[in-house]
Design a protein around this motif. Structure first.
Motif, PDB file in Angstrom:
ATOM      1  N   ILE A 216      47.820  26.852  34.473  1.00 40.02           N
ATOM      2  CA  ILE A 216      48.230  27.398  33.179  1.00 40.02           C
ATOM      3  C   ILE A 216      49.291  26.505  32.539  1.00 40.02           C
ATOM      4  O   ILE A 216      49.248  26.214  31.336  1.00 40.02           O
ATOM      5  N   LEU A 217      50.260  26.050  33.351  1.00 37.86           N
ATOM      6  CA  LEU A 217      51.277  25.135  32.832  1.00 37.86           C
ATOM      7  C   LEU A 217      50.643  23.844  32.344  1.00 37.86           C
ATOM      8  O   LEU A 217      50.991  23.321  31.272  1.00 37.86           O
ATOM      9  N   GLU A 219      47.523  23.392  31.294  1.00 39.53           N
ATOM     10  CA  GLU A 219      46.749  23.641  30.078  1.00 39.53           C
ATOM     11  C   GLU A 219      47.667  23.758  28.859  1.00 39.53           C
ATOM     12  O   GLU A 219      47.317  23.301  27.764  1.00 39.53           O
ATOM     13  N   THR A 220      48.840  24.353  29.049  1.00 43.90           N
ATOM     14  CA  THR A 220      49.793  24.459  27.941  1.00 43.90           C
ATOM     15  C   THR A 220      50.275  23.078  27.497  1.00 43.90           C
ATOM     16  O   THR A 220      50.312  22.771  26.298  1.00 43.90           O
ATOM     17  N   VAL A 221      50.632  22.248  28.482  1.00 47.86           N
ATOM     18  CA  VAL A 221      51.100  20.894  28.157  1.00 47.86           C
ATOM     19  C   VAL A 221      49.975  20.075  27.534  1.00 47.86           C
ATOM     20  O   VAL A 221      50.188  19.346  26.544  1.00 47.86           O
ATOM     21  N   GLY A 223      47.392  21.176  25.866  1.00 46.11           N
ATOM     22  CA  GLY A 223      47.147  21.661  24.511  1.00 46.11           C
ATOM     23  C   GLY A 223      48.157  21.097  23.520  1.00 46.11           C
ATOM     24  O   GLY A 223      47.801  20.715  22.390  1.00 46.11           O
ATOM     25  N   TRP A 224      49.432  21.019  23.948  1.00 49.35           N
ATOM     26  CA  TRP A 224      50.463  20.441  23.080  1.00 49.35           C
ATOM     27  C   TRP A 224      50.200  18.954  22.837  1.00 49.35           C
ATOM     28  O   TRP A 224      50.347  18.465  21.710  1.00 49.35           O
TER      29      TRP A 224
END
Length: 237
Positions: A216-217, A219-221, A223-224
């Protein structure tokens, strides 16, 4: 179900799981740059006008995409170690036996596999670059390095980022394979903890949460990074 066994204390397994998580993250981060360099190099060879270079790239990609990751790991950890010791024995009887590090072996094996898949991602990104921009860059007198550094590479990373992001997520999960060669990553720590505590559902559930957290971490990075790399890009609707 005694949840206290997950506490980071002398009687719990939380500190062991967290230390294993650190090894997992360290292994993935160590593997990533080498895999990216391998992928970029072999993607360049695959698009080379040289038939030998294209054949070398095709052989590398075919072999390491075709072999199971676990088999690649065993070949390097067991086979390569035996081969080196055999060669050294033939050269000198009083040689020091080679004992390959599980961390180093795991990083090399995963980098070879990651590089094979990354090579195809980079090759597709290279082929998607607008040829007119490259021709215009050469027309105004840019060198090959300037064209790569200023024209190709920035767009290449933007185009390849989604595919590389998927490979990074797979790499995080593939690090679990190194537990079979006695590297104390989070998977091996979970295996030991479940055998000692006799509560595999709770322990492996905690391991799942740790892997999910990493994904999840990531995927967040990612995506950014994708949003940032697409700044100023106009998409046709």
């Amino acid at each position: 179900m005694d949840i206290s066994i997950l506490a980071p204390s002398a009687t719990g397994w939380g500190d062991e799981l967290l230390s294993g998580l650190w090894i997992t993250v360290s292994l993935a981060l160590t593997t990533l740059p080498f895999g990216l360099v391998l992928g970029l190099c072999f993607a360049s060879l695959a698009l080379s006008p040289s038939r030998m270079a294209r054949g070398l790239a095709a052989a590398y990609v075919t072999v390491f995409r075709g072999l199971p990751e676990l088999l690649t790991l065993f070949i390097l950890y067991n086979g390569l170690g035996m081969f080196l010791n055999t060669v050294l024995s033939a050269l000198a009887h009083d040689h020091v036996a080679v004992d390959l590090s599980p961390f180093l072996t795991g990083a090399v094996a995963l980098a070879l596999v990651f590089g094979a898949y990354a090579a195809e991602v980079f090759r597709g990104a290279f082929m998607a670059l607008p040829p007119g921009q490259i021709e215009a860059a050469f027309a105004i007198g840019m060198s090959d390095w300037q064209v790569f550094h200023r024209i190709k590479f920035p767009q290449l990373m933007r185009l390849a980022l989604p595919g590389l992001g998927n490979l990074w997520i797979n790499l995080i999960k593939d690090t679990a394979l190194v537990s079979v060669i006695a590297l104390n990553d989070v998977m091996r720590q979970g295996f030991v903890a479940s055998n000692v505590s006799k509560q595999p559902f709770l322990i492996y559930g905690a391991v799942c949460v740790l892997y999910w957290g990493l994904c999840i971490l990531s995927e967040t990075v990612l995506g950014w990074l994708e949003h940032r790399s697409n700044r100023g890009v106009r998409f046709v609707k």
